[in-house]
Design a protein around this motif. Structure first.
Motif, mmCIF file in Angstrom:
data_model
loop_
_atom_site.group_PDB
_atom_site.id
_atom_site.type_symbol
_atom_site.label_atom_id
_atom_site.label_comp_id
_atom_site.label_asym_id
_atom_site.label_seq_id
_atom_site.Cartn_x
_atom_site.Cartn_y
_atom_site.Cartn_z
ATOM 1 N N ASN A 65 0.854 -1.186 0.000
ATOM 2 C CA ASN A 65 0.000 0.000 0.000
ATOM 3 C C ASN A 65 0.893 1.241 0.000
ATOM 4 N N SER A 66 0.667 2.144 -0.936
ATOM 5 C CA SER A 66 1.516 3.337 -1.023
ATOM 6 C C SER A 66 0.759 4.624 -0.699
ATOM 7 N N SER A 67 -0.304 4.514 0.118
ATOM 8 C CA SER A 67 -1.027 5.726 0.500
ATOM 9 C C SER A 67 -1.222 5.841 2.011
ATOM 10 N N VAL A 68 -0.797 4.817 2.762
ATOM 11 C CA VAL A 68 -0.891 4.831 4.217
ATOM 12 C C VAL A 68 0.468 4.426 4.772
ATOM 13 N N TRP A 69 0.960 5.207 5.767
ATOM 14 C CA TRP A 69 2.341 5.051 6.208
ATOM 15 C C TRP A 69 2.488 5.013 7.717
ATOM 16 N N TYR A 70 3.521 4.329 8.173
ATOM 17 C CA TYR A 70 4.079 4.475 9.512
ATOM 18 C C TYR A 70 5.569 4.694 9.292
ATOM 19 N N CYS A 71 6.271 5.192 10.315
ATOM 20 C CA CYS A 71 7.638 5.696 10.119
ATOM 21 C C CYS A 71 8.595 4.694 9.475
ATOM 22 N N SER A 72 8.683 3.492 10.033
ATOM 23 C CA SER A 72 9.674 2.550 9.500
ATOM 24 C C SER A 72 9.296 2.063 8.103
ATOM 25 N N LYS A 73 8.014 2.002 7.801
ATOM 26 C CA LYS A 73 7.594 1.638 6.443
ATOM 27 C C LYS A 73 8.021 2.727 5.464
ATOM 28 N N LEU A 74 7.901 3.985 5.855
ATOM 29 C CA LEU A 74 8.311 5.096 4.991
ATOM 30 C C LEU A 74 9.807 5.026 4.694
ATOM 31 N N VAL A 75 10.615 4.757 5.711
ATOM 32 C CA VAL A 75 12.069 4.636 5.526
ATOM 33 C C VAL A 75 12.381 3.442 4.626
ATOM 34 N N TYR A 76 11.771 2.306 4.918
ATOM 35 C CA TYR A 76 11.986 1.077 4.135
ATOM 36 C C TYR A 76 11.677 1.311 2.652
ATOM 37 N N LYS A 77 10.491 1.869 2.373
ATOM 38 C CA LYS A 77 10.073 2.051 0.979
ATOM 39 C C LYS A 77 10.908 3.117 0.262
ATOM 40 N N ALA A 78 11.306 4.167 0.981
ATOM 41 C CA ALA A 78 12.127 5.208 0.355
ATOM 42 C C ALA A 78 13.459 4.622 -0.090
ATOM 43 N N TRP A 79 14.068 3.816 0.775
ATOM 44 C CA TRP A 79 15.355 3.209 0.410
ATOM 45 C C TRP A 79 15.180 2.098 -0.617
ATOM 46 N N LYS A 80 14.073 1.397 -0.574
ATOM 47 C CA LYS A 80 13.820 0.371 -1.591
ATOM 48 C C LYS A 80 13.709 1.034 -2.964
ATOM 49 N N ASP A 81 13.066 2.189 -3.024
ATOM 50 C CA ASP A 81 12.947 2.933 -4.268
ATOM 51 C C ASP A 81 14.319 3.362 -4.786
ATOM 52 N N ALA A 82 15.262 3.577 -3.851
ATOM 53 C CA ALA A 82 16.623 3.977 -4.224
ATOM 54 C C ALA A 82 17.523 2.774 -4.508
ATOM 55 N N GLY A 83 16.964 1.565 -4.413
ATOM 56 C CA GLY A 83 17.728 0.367 -4.754
ATOM 57 C C GLY A 83 18.374 -0.348 -3.581
ATOM 58 N N PHE A 84 17.953 -0.036 -2.354
ATOM 59 C CA PHE A 84 18.515 -0.674 -1.166
ATOM 60 C C PHE A 84 17.411 -1.414 -0.423
ATOM 61 N N SER A 85 17.768 -2.495 0.220
ATOM 62 C CA SER A 85 16.765 -3.315 0.902
ATOM 63 C C SER A 85 17.020 -3.358 2.403
ATOM 64 N N ILE A 86 17.039 -2.189 3.038
ATOM 65 C CA ILE A 86 17.254 -2.167 4.492
ATOM 66 C C ILE A 86 15.955 -2.517 5.199
ATOM 67 N N GLY A 87 16.070 -3.200 6.317
ATOM 68 C CA GLY A 87 14.898 -3.548 7.107
ATOM 69 C C GLY A 87 14.085 -4.689 6.564
ATOM 70 N N SER A 88 14.617 -5.410 5.594
ATOM 71 C CA SER A 88 13.829 -6.467 4.955
ATOM 72 C C SER A 88 13.691 -7.715 5.822
ATOM 73 N N LEU A 89 14.307 -7.704 7.006
ATOM 74 C CA LEU A 89 14.207 -8.839 7.927
ATOM 75 C C LEU A 89 12.752 -9.214 8.190
ATOM 76 N N ASP A 90 11.878 -8.233 8.330
ATOM 77 C CA ASP A 90 10.468 -8.476 8.640
ATOM 78 C C ASP A 90 9.574 -8.446 7.408
ATOM 79 N N GLU A 91 10.171 -8.270 6.259
ATOM 80 C CA GLU A 91 9.394 -8.110 5.034
ATOM 81 C C GLU A 91 8.438 -9.280 4.802
ATOM 82 N N TYR A 92 8.867 -10.487 5.127
ATOM 83 C CA TYR A 92 8.019 -11.664 4.913
ATOM 84 C C TYR A 92 6.719 -11.579 5.712
ATOM 85 N N ALA A 93 6.739 -10.859 6.836
ATOM 86 C CA ALA A 93 5.544 -10.709 7.665
ATOM 87 C C ALA A 93 4.661 -9.555 7.178
ATOM 88 N N GLY A 94 5.132 -8.812 6.188
ATOM 89 C CA GLY A 94 4.354 -7.714 5.648
ATOM 90 C C GLY A 94 4.487 -6.421 6.420
#
Length: 109
Positions: A65-94
């Motif tokens: 979802n790209s219209s509702v945010w919490y802080c760590s999701k915003l950081v995760y998605k911003a860096w993912k857009d820049a080509g980095f996968s930080i914080g992906s440890l919990d990605e499997y849990a959504g």
């Protein structure tokens, strides 16, 4: 030029604040960086976060979802857009937790 902080708040949602205002409201003044990220990568991550300003805050959201945010999701998605996968440890849990961003091998303080 003063640095800014993009964050997701319960009200009014995603906002931009001057860094001095942000740091005056939090106890943890740690700063983290993404290993091997160059200026262009930071600019791309910031541009992504900036494009979310005005969007809603919510903990009950998915990573796709790209219209509702919490802080760590915003950081995760911003860096993912820049080509980095930080914080992906919990990605499997959504979700992405703040602790996952901090302990990621590509995050340095």
């Amino acid at each position: 030029m003063e640095l800014g902080v993009y964050e997701a708040l319960p009200r009014p949602g995603v906002v931009h604040q001057f860094a001095t205002k942000y740091w005056s409201t939090v106890d943890d003044e740690s700063q983290y960086y993404v290993k091997d990220a160059e200026d262009a990568d930071y600019k791309m991550a910031v541009a992504y976060a900036k494009s979310q300003v005005g969007d809603s805050y919510g903990l009950e959201t998915t990573l796709s979802n790209s219209s509702v945010w919490y802080c760590s999701k915003l950081v995760y998605k911003a860096w993912k857009d820049a080509g980095f996968s930080i914080g992906s440890l919990d990605e499997y849990a959504g979700v992405v937790l703040p602790s996952s961003l901090i302990i990621d091998v590509d995050t340095v303080s």
